[in-house]
Enzyme design. Structure first.
Site, short mmCIF file in Angstrom:
data_model
loop_
_atom_site.label_atom_id
_atom_site.label_comp_id
_atom_site.label_asym_id
_atom_site.label_seq_id
_atom_site.Cartn_x
_atom_site.Cartn_y
_atom_site.Cartn_z
N GLY A 16 0.81 -1.21 0.00
CA GLY A 16 0.00 0.00 0.00
C GLY A 16 0.84 1.25 0.00
O GLY A 16 0.53 2.23 0.68
N ASN A 94 1.63 -2.23 5.46
CA ASN A 94 1.00 -0.92 5.62
C ASN A 94 -0.37 -0.82 4.95
O ASN A 94 -1.17 0.04 5.33
CB ASN A 94 1.92 0.15 5.02
CG ASN A 94 1.21 1.47 4.80
OD1 ASN A 94 0.97 2.23 5.74
ND2 ASN A 94 0.84 1.74 3.55
N SER A 136 -3.69 1.06 14.25
CA SER A 136 -4.28 2.37 14.50
C SER A 136 -4.69 2.49 15.96
O SER A 136 -5.09 1.51 16.58
CB SER A 136 -5.52 2.56 13.61
OG SER A 136 -6.27 3.69 14.01
N TYR A 149 -13.33 -1.06 10.38
CA TYR A 149 -11.95 -0.58 10.39
C TYR A 149 -11.34 -0.78 11.77
O TYR A 149 -10.23 -1.30 11.91
CB TYR A 149 -11.91 0.90 10.01
CG TYR A 149 -10.51 1.46 9.82
CD1 TYR A 149 -9.87 1.37 8.59
CD2 TYR A 149 -9.84 2.08 10.87
CE1 TYR A 149 -8.58 1.88 8.41
CE2 TYR A 149 -8.56 2.58 10.71
CZ TYR A 149 -7.94 2.48 9.48
OH TYR A 149 -6.66 2.99 9.32
N LYS A 153 -8.35 -3.53 12.42
CA LYS A 153 -7.05 -3.00 12.85
C LYS A 153 -6.65 -3.62 14.19
O LYS A 153 -5.46 -3.77 14.48
CB LYS A 153 -7.09 -1.47 12.94
CG LYS A 153 -6.95 -0.77 11.60
CD LYS A 153 -5.59 -1.03 10.98
CE LYS A 153 -5.37 -0.21 9.73
NZ LYS A 153 -4.01 -0.43 9.14
N ILE A 182 -3.54 11.43 11.53
CA ILE A 182 -2.57 11.63 10.47
C ILE A 182 -3.28 12.16 9.24
O ILE A 182 -4.33 11.63 8.85
CB ILE A 182 -1.86 10.30 10.12
CG1 ILE A 182 -1.19 9.69 11.36
CG2 ILE A 182 -0.83 10.52 9.01
CD1 ILE A 182 -0.12 10.54 12.00
#
Length: 246
Positions: A16, A94, A136, A149, A153, A182
């Protein structure tokens, strides 16, 4: 006396890596002397400008278009890198998506396992290797508003612990970095402008700013270097202090 991180002669696969944290990691590892292999799903023609840009910093990165949600593609990715460069020293898992439950699990959990397994035997034979997973802080905070998500994660977080314990006796160090706030396409989906996003987040950040992909890439570089030779199974939070003291 100054200290320089030198990855000359090493080969690093970053999944990624056409944008965001992955691209920033490709840039900083290239600057450190590594031969970087970018894996992504964009068309190879669209990858060429990225290769040209990063190539100005050091060795021109090699691009491989593989969908790592499929186990055979992960094996093929490792085989192609070994065929071209004869070694794999570093794997940065990643790749990330905002998608449905099935795709999220495929990329954030299964691909992290499949890619690691694809490079494990080669690294074990050489008695050395580094694997860095990107998870994350939403694993702890429950943030983002995207349940699949957050949940997947967390899978990458848990896999890091499993891989670290399993791979360390083979000479392979596995760690992770856990970013938050980020600058990314995902964070901007919730705001109409950068100004609106910063107005929300900056007051919450102890360091007084949001993070950028290069902030995470620097942690990845540390975990790739000999400076982290006694670091194993750690998940390093890179969030400007928000989770701990914010």
């Amino acid at each position: 006396m100054s200290y320089e991180i030198n990855l000359s002669g090493q080969v690093a696969i970053i999944t990624g890596a056409a944008k965001g944290i992955g691209k920033a990691a490709a840039e900083i590892l290239t600057q450190a002397g590594a031969q970087v292999v970018i894996d992504d799903i964009i068309d190879p023609e669209n990858a060429k400008p990225i290769q040209d840009e990063i190539g100005k910093l050091g060795l021109r990165p090699h691009y491989i278009q593989k969908d790592i949600s499929k186990e055979e593609n992960c094996r093929d990715l490792a085989a192609e890198v070994l065929d071209k460069f004869s070694r794999i020293d570093i794997l940065v898992n990643n790749a990330g998506v905002v998608a449905n439950w099935e795709k999220s699990f495929d990329i954030h959990v299964k691909a992290v396992h499949f890619c690691a397994e694809a490079v494990k035997d080669h690294m074990a034979k050489r008695g050395n290797g580094r694997i860095i997973n990107v998870t994350s802080t939403c694993v702890f905070s429950g943030g983002t508003g995207i349940p699949q998500y957050v949940a997947t994660k967390a899978g990458a977080y848990s896999l890091t612990r499993y891989q670290a314990k399993t791979y360390a006796p083979l000479g392979i160090l596995v760690n992770a970095v856990m970013p938050s706030v980020i600058m990314s396409e995902m964070i901007m989906t919730r705001y109409e402008s950068i100004e609106e996003m910063e107005a929300h987040y900056i007051p919450l950040m102890p360091v007084g700013r949001i993070g950028y992909p290069e902030d995470v890439a620097k942690v990845i570089l540390f975990l790739c270097s000999e400076l982290s030779s006694f670091v194993c199974g750690e998940i390093i939070v890179a969030d400007g202090g928000r989770l701990a003291v914010g």
